[in-house]
Design a protein around this motif. Structure first.
Motif, PDB file in Angstrom:
ATOM      1  N   ALA A  32     -17.773 -10.984 -60.255  1.00  0.00           N
ATOM      2  CA  ALA A  32     -18.359 -12.149 -60.920  1.00  0.00           C
ATOM      3  C   ALA A  32     -17.310 -12.876 -61.748  1.00  0.00           C
ATOM      4  O   ALA A  32     -17.259 -14.114 -61.769  1.00  0.00           O
ATOM      5  N   GLY A  33     -16.451 -12.101 -62.407  1.00  0.00           N
ATOM      6  CA  GLY A  33     -15.390 -12.709 -63.211  1.00  0.00           C
ATOM      7  C   GLY A  33     -14.424 -13.516 -62.378  1.00  0.00           C
ATOM      8  O   GLY A  33     -13.925 -14.569 -62.813  1.00  0.00           O
ATOM      9  N   ALA A  34     -14.154 -13.053 -61.159  1.00  0.00           N
ATOM     10  CA  ALA A  34     -13.244 -13.771 -60.259  1.00  0.00           C
ATOM     11  C   ALA A  34     -13.801 -15.127 -59.868  1.00  0.00           C
ATOM     12  O   ALA A  34     -13.044 -16.037 -59.507  1.00  0.00           O
ATOM     13  N   LYS A  35     -15.121 -15.276 -59.946  1.00  0.00           N
ATOM     14  CA  LYS A  35     -15.758 -16.552 -59.600  1.00  0.00           C
ATOM     15  C   LYS A  35     -15.922 -17.466 -60.816  1.00  0.00           C
ATOM     16  O   LYS A  35     -16.311 -18.628 -60.662  1.00  0.00           O
ATOM     17  N   LYS A  36     -15.635 -16.921 -61.994  1.00  0.00           N
ATOM     18  CA  LYS A  36     -15.850 -17.677 -63.223  1.00  0.00           C
ATOM     19  C   LYS A  36     -14.556 -18.081 -63.923  1.00  0.00           C
ATOM     20  O   LYS A  36     -14.605 -18.616 -65.035  1.00  0.00           O
ATOM     21  N   LEU A 102     -15.396 -11.976 -67.291  1.00  0.00           N
ATOM     22  CA  LEU A 102     -13.987 -12.378 -67.322  1.00  0.00           C
ATOM     23  C   LEU A 102     -13.111 -11.260 -67.866  1.00  0.00           C
ATOM     24  O   LEU A 102     -12.002 -11.022 -67.365  1.00  0.00           O
ATOM     25  N   ALA A 103     -13.597 -10.555 -68.872  1.00  0.00           N
ATOM     26  CA  ALA A 103     -12.841  -9.438 -69.446  1.00  0.00           C
ATOM     27  C   ALA A 103     -12.628  -8.342 -68.401  1.00  0.00           C
ATOM     28  O   ALA A 103     -11.532  -7.790 -68.264  1.00  0.00           O
ATOM     29  N   ALA A 104     -13.678  -8.026 -67.661  1.00  0.00           N
ATOM     30  CA  ALA A 104     -13.568  -7.008 -66.610  1.00  0.00           C
ATOM     31  C   ALA A 104     -12.587  -7.450 -65.525  1.00  0.00           C
ATOM     32  O   ALA A 104     -11.780  -6.659 -65.030  1.00  0.00           O
ATOM     33  N   TYR A 105     -12.668  -8.732 -65.167  1.00  0.00           N
ATOM     34  CA  TYR A 105     -11.778  -9.250 -64.119  1.00  0.00           C
ATOM     35  C   TYR A 105     -10.313  -9.152 -64.538  1.00  0.00           C
ATOM     36  O   TYR A 105      -9.469  -8.665 -63.776  1.00  0.00           O
TER      37      TYR A 105
END
Length: 221
Positions: A32-36, A102-105
């Motif tokens: 999800a982070g990669a898409k945000k 985003l933090a996880a990504y």
């Protein structure tokens, strides 16, 4: 001085506890982070990219940084504890879930399984070693300044030296609408040093082996 640091440490632990309680139940998702990350890659995904306002410096390497630190930083910009007009505007647009994703990504970004552990940091000069001891840097940022004792603290080894210098100076600034960082511990530490000393510290720390990277997007290669 030791009593002051203990008092400041207690204050930071309390603030971290509040942050953890606020973020409880929000699980970050790497995909999800990669898409945000569209608002992030335009600066953090370009090798050598420099910020021009309010000060000129390379934007920090955030790929490979601890996820909880990235989340804490974004929340600090969102709340105005860190003063940077662009980052405040971006952070203000993010939900708690966006921040967690985003933090996880970025914690996972550029990490390759089986990569050898970082080597030990090279010895500092006698002068810089005295500054590191005075600031007690390893007590929070860990061995070789790359293994923070708490995941809400950053890895700083190998970060861009000019960014580190600007960040350290910001902890000393008060009453400026565009520059400044509200952190009791770092403020107390940074104010012990002249800007020339902070620059020496930043230059040494920036030269160290690092997990931190700039991972460019294909469109920027």
């Amino acid at each position: 001085m030791n009593k002051l640091l203990l008092s400041l440490s207690a204050a930071l632990v309390a603030s971290v506890t509040v942050f953890a309680a606020h973020a409880e139940g929000v699980q970050g998702d790497v995909k999800a982070g990669a898409k945000k990350n569209a608002m992030c890659i335009g600066c953090h995904g370009i090798v050598g990219y420099q910020s021009s306002f309010p000060e000129i410096h390379k934007v920090p390497k955030i790929s490979g940084q601890t996820g909880q630190y990235i989340a804490a930083s974004l929340n600090a910009y969102k709340k105005g504890e860190r003063k940077h007009p662009s980052m405040k505007g971006i952070a203000a647009s993010l939900t708690d879930q966006d921040i967690a994703d985003l933090a996880a990504y970025y914690e996972a970004s550029g990490v390759v399984a089986g990569t050898p552990a970082l080597g030990k940091a090279p010895a500092a000069s006698e002068k810089v070693n005295a500054l590191l001891t005075k600031g007690n840097c390893a007590s929070c940022h860990g061995e070789s300044l790359s293994k923070p004792i708490d995941p809400t603290y950053p890895k700083i080894a190998g970060q861009h030296s000019d960014y580190l210098f600007v960040a350290l100076k910001a902890y000393k600034v008060e009453g400026n609408a565009n520059i400044g960082r509200g952190n009791a511990i770092m403020g107390g530490i940074a104010k012990q040093f002249s800007n020339a000393e902070l620059k020496e510290l930043a230059n040494y720390v920036g030269s160290l082996p690092s997990d931190l990277q700039v991972v460019p997007q294909n469109r920027f290669k």
